[in-house]
Design an enzyme around this catalytic site. Sequence first.
Site, PDB file in Angstrom:
ATOM      1  N   LYS A  36      47.910  42.694  39.568  1.00 54.97           N
ATOM      2  CA  LYS A  36      48.391  41.536  40.330  1.00 54.97           C
ATOM      3  C   LYS A  36      49.691  40.964  39.753  1.00 54.97           C
ATOM      4  CE  LYS A  36      45.716  37.911  37.993  1.00 54.97           C
ATOM      5  NZ  LYS A  36      46.862  37.186  37.418  1.00 54.97           N
ATOM      6  N   THR A  37      49.855  40.977  38.426  1.00 54.72           N
ATOM      7  CA  THR A  37      51.094  40.454  37.849  1.00 54.72           C
ATOM      8  C   THR A  37      52.279  41.309  38.268  1.00 54.72           C
ATOM      9  OG1 THR A  37      49.853  39.617  35.940  1.00 54.72           O
ATOM     10  CG2 THR A  37      52.234  39.781  35.696  1.00 54.72           C
ATOM     11  N   ASP A 226      49.406  31.991  41.487  1.00 58.04           N
ATOM     12  CA  ASP A 226      48.571  32.968  40.781  1.00 58.04           C
ATOM     13  C   ASP A 226      47.200  32.354  40.499  1.00 58.04           C
ATOM     14  OD1 ASP A 226      47.839  35.255  39.430  1.00 58.04           O
ATOM     15  OD2 ASP A 226      48.850  34.703  37.568  1.00 58.04           O
ATOM     16  N   GLU A 227      46.179  33.192  40.359  1.00 60.00           N
ATOM     17  CA  GLU A 227      44.811  32.749  40.021  1.00 60.00           C
ATOM     18  C   GLU A 227      44.354  31.634  40.964  1.00 60.00           C
ATOM     19  OE1 GLU A 227      43.214  34.495  38.047  1.00 60.00           O
ATOM     20  OE2 GLU A 227      44.409  35.191  36.352  1.00 60.00           O
ATOM     21  N   GLN A 257      36.184  36.449  40.151  1.00 57.75           N
ATOM     22  CA  GLN A 257      36.493  36.019  38.790  1.00 57.75           C
ATOM     23  C   GLN A 257      36.658  34.501  38.697  1.00 57.75           C
ATOM     24  OE1 GLN A 257      39.135  38.739  36.410  1.00 57.75           O
ATOM     25  NE2 GLN A 257      39.529  39.680  38.400  1.00 57.75           N
ATOM     26  N   ARG A 612      36.526  43.731  31.307  1.00 57.90           N
ATOM     27  CA  ARG A 612      37.514  43.682  30.220  1.00 57.90           C
ATOM     28  C   ARG A 612      37.548  45.009  29.472  1.00 57.90           C
ATOM     29  NH1 ARG A 612      40.199  40.712  32.569  1.00 57.90           N
ATOM     30  NH2 ARG A 612      38.622  41.047  34.158  1.00 57.90           N
TER      31      ARG A 612
END
Length: 763
Positions: A36-37, A226-227, A257, A612
Amino acid sequence: MPIIETFSTELNLPQRQAVETLHGPLLILAGAGSGKTRVLTFRMAHLIASGEASPNQILAVTFTNKAAREMQERTVGLLQKMGIPIMDRLWISTFHSTCARILRDEIHLLGYQPFFAIYDDTDQRSLIKKVLRSLNIDEKAYPAKSFQGRINEAKRLGLKPEEVIKKPGFLMDEMSLRVYQVYEQEMRKANALDFGDLLLKTHELFQMYPDILEHYQNLFRFILIDEYQDTNHIQYLLVKQLAKKHRNLCVVGDEDQSIYSWRGADITNILSFEKDFPECVTVKLEENYRSTKNIVEAASEVIRNNSQRKEKTLFTNNGPGEKIVAREEKNEYDEAQFIVNRIESLMTTEGRQESDFAIFYRTNAQSRVLEDLLRSHRVNYKIVGGVKFYERLEIKDMLGYLKVIMNPSDEVALRRIINTPARGIGKTTVEKIEVASLDQNISFYDAILYVAEQRQVHAGAAKKLRHFYNMMEQMRAAAPDMTPSDIYMGVLETTEYALRLKEDNSPEAQARIENLEELDNAIRHFEEERGDEGTLQNFLEEMALVSDADQMDETTEAITLMTLHISKGLEYPVVFVAGMEEGLFPSARTFESTDPEAIEEERRLAYVGMTRARERLYLTHARSRRVWGQEKYHIPSRFIDEIPEKYLRKESSMQRPHFMNRMSTTSSPNNGHASRGESRPSMSQGLSFDSMPDYENFSDDSSYTHPPSTERYQKGMMVRHPTFGAGQIFEVEGKGSHQKVSVLFENKTLKKFIIKYARLEII
C-alpha cells in the site's frame, strides 16, 4: 524513465489501477503485505508528473511521523528518478501535524494567539488537577486521569462542552461535564491546545468560517488518507469537510487490521466509505508479497470468521513454506523455555541472526517470563514500545516498598514511595525531612517521625507523615513471619496501590494491574525455586542484579519483544505469538464486554500478528498460567482452532495416553476449522490435557463397574454427566464427602460439582 514505464515494471495490475485512478473518490482495500505504501507514493508521483497537481495541492495523511517521513522520501525519490525537481513543500504528515500547521495561520479567528502552546498528556493532567482543586473535588476519590479520559473521548467524538449537554446518551456525568467546562476555560487562559484540540479546533474553524474551509478545499485538490480504518470520528468529519468540494479523496486501509477501537478508531468509517461516496471506485490489493503461502492462507481463514469486513481474499505467489507450529506447553515458564530454545536452534541450524526474531504477546505483563529466560540464556533482546519489566513504574514502586520493609535506611527507595500513591506529602515536607536527617545525624526514615513529632511542618502534614511512618512500621513488624509473596500482597492492600489503579479504570491502569499481578507470579516462582532460601532479602538482591549488572548489551542485533498492538506495520522472518489461550488471547475482558463486536477486534489482532511473519510462525499456548498466585487452566485460543489442519503442525511437550491420542485423531467435517457462527470446534480438536493414567489398561473389576468412591476421581479423567454430556476433569479439590471436581465439557464450558451429588460416570 517515463512514469508509465515505471508503472508497468514495478506495479501489479490492481496497484496500477489504484495509481492511475486520479479523479473522484477511491477506496483502496490493501491486504496485509500488499504494497500500500508503494501505491500511495506512486500515486502522488503520478499526480505531480502528469501535471494534475502541484506538490502543495496534495494532502497526504498517515498516522505516524515515521510513516510520513518514509512516504515523503519515497515520493521525492520517484520524482527525482523522473527528473522532476520538488520546489514546494509537500503536505505529507499526521492529522495532528496537519491541523497544527493550519491553526498556526488561522487560530486568531478563534480568539487564540498564533504562538499557542501544545499540551502533552502530562501537561493536560496537571491542568486537570488544578481544575479539581478549584472545584474542591478530591483527587483521591476522583482521579485526574479518569476526567482526562472522558474529556479526550468527547473531543474524539467532536463534542465541545455545550454539545455534550445536547448529546443524548453520551456518558459524561455532571461532575465530569463541569470539569470539562472549567478545563476549557483554563486552556483558553493559558493560550494552549491539547492533542484533541488540534483536530477539534480545526473542525470548529471550518464550521465557523466557510471561506477558510473553501481556501483549504481549493488548496488540497487531491487528498490521500493512509490507514483509514484507524480514523476516529473527528478525523472522519475533517476529511469529509476538506473533500466535499473536489471529491478527489483516496483512502487506503484494511478493515481486517482495525485494532485500535480502544483509542477511538471507528471501523465503520472504512466500511461505510462506499455509502458516503456512492460514485467511488474500489480497488482491492490482495496479493501478499511478504509471507509464505501457508501463513497467508491460514491468516485468511482466521479472519474470514469476522462479519465486519469486506469480502477479499489474500493470496501470494510465494512458496508454501513451513507449516505453522502450534505448540502446547505445561505452563508459561515451559512456554518461554520452548521459545528461547527454538530461537537458539534456528540460529544454529539456519544461521539466523537475533534480529530475525520477534516475540508478540497480548499484554505487557507476559514479557516478564520471556525476559527472565532470555537474560539467563544471555540472548540480546529489546522491548519495542514499552519498558523492560523491572523498569516499569509500578514495579519499581512495589520494589521500593519491599526494600524499605527490608532496609528502612534505603533513602532512595523511601523518597520514591513516601508519596506513592499520592498521600499529600509534598516536596517541601520531603525537603524538611532531608534537613532534619542531616542536622540530627539520623536516617531519613527516622527523620520522618522526628519532623512530625517536633512539629516542623503544619499539623496536616505531620498527621500524614505519622500515618506513613506507622503504616511502614506495621508492615515491617509483620514481615519476619511472612513469605515474600504474603508481604507483597500486604503492601498492595495496605497502601491501596492496586485499588487506586482500579478506580482509575483506564487501559493504562489495567496494564499496570496486570504487571503487578505478574510481579506476584515472579515472587511466588522465586519462592518455589529457592525453597528455604526464597527470602525477601534474596529476592531483592536478585532483582537488583537484574536491573543493574545483568543488563543486556545495547546492540543492533537483538530479538524484538512487543505487544500485538505495536506489531502492526512491521515484519520479521520468524514470529512467535505467545499466550494463545482463551481468556488471555482473546482477552477475558472480551467475554465481559457488552460490545458484540469485541471478539472480532481480537480476531483482527490475531490476523495482524500472523501476517507479520515472513517465513516461520509459531503460536504457543500453556495449559496453565499463574494468576495472582493461583494456577488457572486455559484451553487453546479459538484462533488456533480456526486454522485448517493442513496449515498446522501441532506439537506438545506432554505425553498423552493412547486413549486420548485416538480421540485427537477423530476428524470433524470442517477439518478443525470453525466456520462463522460456530462457537468453538469439538473437544477433540486442538485440546490437550495433563498427563493421565492409561485407561485402556485398567482392570475390569467391580471398582469400575459401579460408581467409584470419591477418592478415585483424578485430574484428566474422562467423565459423563447426564445433563452436560462428556467432559474431562480439570481440577480436583478436597477429600471425602466434600470433594469437588471441575469438569471441562465438549462445548467448552467449565462446571464445578460436589462429587457425591454430581452423578458423574467415568468413561
